[in-house]
Design an enzyme around this catalytic site. Sequence first.
Site, PDB file in Angstrom:
ATOM      1  N   ASP A   1       0.850  -1.181  -0.057  1.00 15.41           N
ATOM      2  CA  ASP A   1      -0.043  -0.163   0.150  1.00 15.41           C
ATOM      3  C   ASP A   1       0.966   1.283  -0.063  1.00 15.41           C
ATOM      4  O   ASP A   1       1.750   1.417   0.735  1.00 15.41           O
ATOM      5  CB  ASP A   1      -0.767  -0.119   1.163  1.00 15.41           C
ATOM      6  CG  ASP A   1      -2.048   0.976   1.193  1.00 15.41           C
ATOM      7  OD1 ASP A   1      -2.396   1.391   0.469  1.00 15.41           O
ATOM      8  OD2 ASP A   1      -2.391   1.477   2.463  1.00 15.41           O
ATOM      9  N   HIS A   2       0.702   2.225  -0.793  1.00 19.81           N
ATOM     10  CA  HIS A   2       1.319   3.510  -0.880  1.00 19.81           C
ATOM     11  C   HIS A   2       3.022   3.252  -1.146  1.00 19.81           C
ATOM     12  O   HIS A   2       3.691   3.827  -0.346  1.00 19.81           O
ATOM     13  CB  HIS A   2       1.249   4.427   0.204  1.00 19.81           C
ATOM     14  CG  HIS A   2      -0.366   4.811   0.231  1.00 19.81           C
ATOM     15  ND1 HIS A   2      -0.863   5.720  -0.518  1.00 19.81           N
ATOM     16  CD2 HIS A   2      -1.513   4.358   0.876  1.00 19.81           C
ATOM     17  CE1 HIS A   2      -2.149   6.115  -0.283  1.00 19.81           C
ATOM     18  NE2 HIS A   2      -2.697   5.114   0.378  1.00 19.81           N
TER      19      HIS A   2
ATOM     20  N   ASP B   1      -8.382   0.953   6.628  1.00 21.73           N
ATOM     21  CA  ASP B   1      -7.320   0.958   7.627  1.00 21.73           C
ATOM     22  C   ASP B   1      -7.870   1.517   9.023  1.00 21.73           C
ATOM     23  O   ASP B   1      -7.998   0.768  10.052  1.00 21.73           O
ATOM     24  CB  ASP B   1      -5.976   1.559   7.335  1.00 21.73           C
ATOM     25  CG  ASP B   1      -5.031   1.497   8.106  1.00 21.73           C
ATOM     26  OD1 ASP B   1      -5.076   0.662   9.265  1.00 21.73           O
ATOM     27  OD2 ASP B   1      -3.910   1.910   7.873  1.00 21.73           O
TER      28      ASP B   1
END
Length: 311
Positions: free
Chosen positions: A82-83, A258
């Site tokens: 993620d990211h 999240d």
Amino acid sequence: MPIVNTKEMLQKAYKEKYAVGAFNICNMETIQGISCAAEDLYSPLILQASPGAIQYAGVDYLVNLVQVTADKTPLPIALHLDHGSDFEICKKCIDKGFSSVMIDGSSLDYEENVSMTKKVVDYAHSRNVTVEGELGILAGVEDNVKVSDAEASYTDPAQAEDFVRKTGVDSLAVAIGTSHGAYKFKPGQIPKLRFDILEKIEERLPDFPIVLHGASSVSVESVDTINKHGGDIPNAIGIPEDMLRKAVQMSVCKINIDSDLRLAVTGQIRKYLDENPAKFDPRKYLSYARDAVYDVVFKKITTVLGSAQKA
Ligand code: G3H
Ligand code: 13P
Ligand code: ZN
């Protein structure tokens, strides 16, 4: 089954008008809570780790925990970065066994974003790993970097089409008004997402899976539990669930969660320790945390994502 990439699961989600939940992991308890709920509902699943989570737990621990989880279930599970902020972290995760990566060049100049994303796509695709890109800037907090509302910008549909064509990404994260963290709207502000932009993106990119970041709904119940047991989270507001359901009926096939997990975990740990001041066995409060993760994911799959393959 082995860890799979996100290609088939997102294509199926697009056709059948549901979204696959991409839940952030950081330790054994989050992985177990999330995957048990998905398994009980026969739902495909994306377990994703941010660079901060990888730094916290260690890449080998996360890969092996997810491997154990995937091996014991017939359900498709992807392990996604993620990211990812640059080529190096994407390469490291791919080499270590991630089946999917996000390269987040959304804060770069457009041409730089295209060229970094294309480099990741070339490396990833030759290894059967899928890639998510991002265009447009979400407000909120990621890894302690705060993006103000003024710095945030919506995705341009024409640029989205050009970006996908030039980079070859398998999915695209867009900015339509969601934001990271627990403070997505101001008190009194009417929550709004730009479905008009999403519609234009879909027209330009038919059959192409779109990803929604910053999609936690921030349950009043979780926030109340935290605040009742010594926490201080005033005015936390998330994305209304009916808006997420509408996005799922459009081209959104992956929804990132999240904050909802963090809030649920914190609430249950605070509650347990507050009510049991003499207790100090981590297995006790961490099992409440794991159950809280299970409950959030179970509810998310059944009431918002629609990804359960069996009633
Ligand atoms: O989108 C951001 C995720 O919530 C990850 O947050 O960078 O604090 O791990 P983090
Ligand atoms: P939330 O902060 O809304 O849970 O968003 C999470 C996210 O986008 C992870 O990439
Ligand atoms: Zn995100």
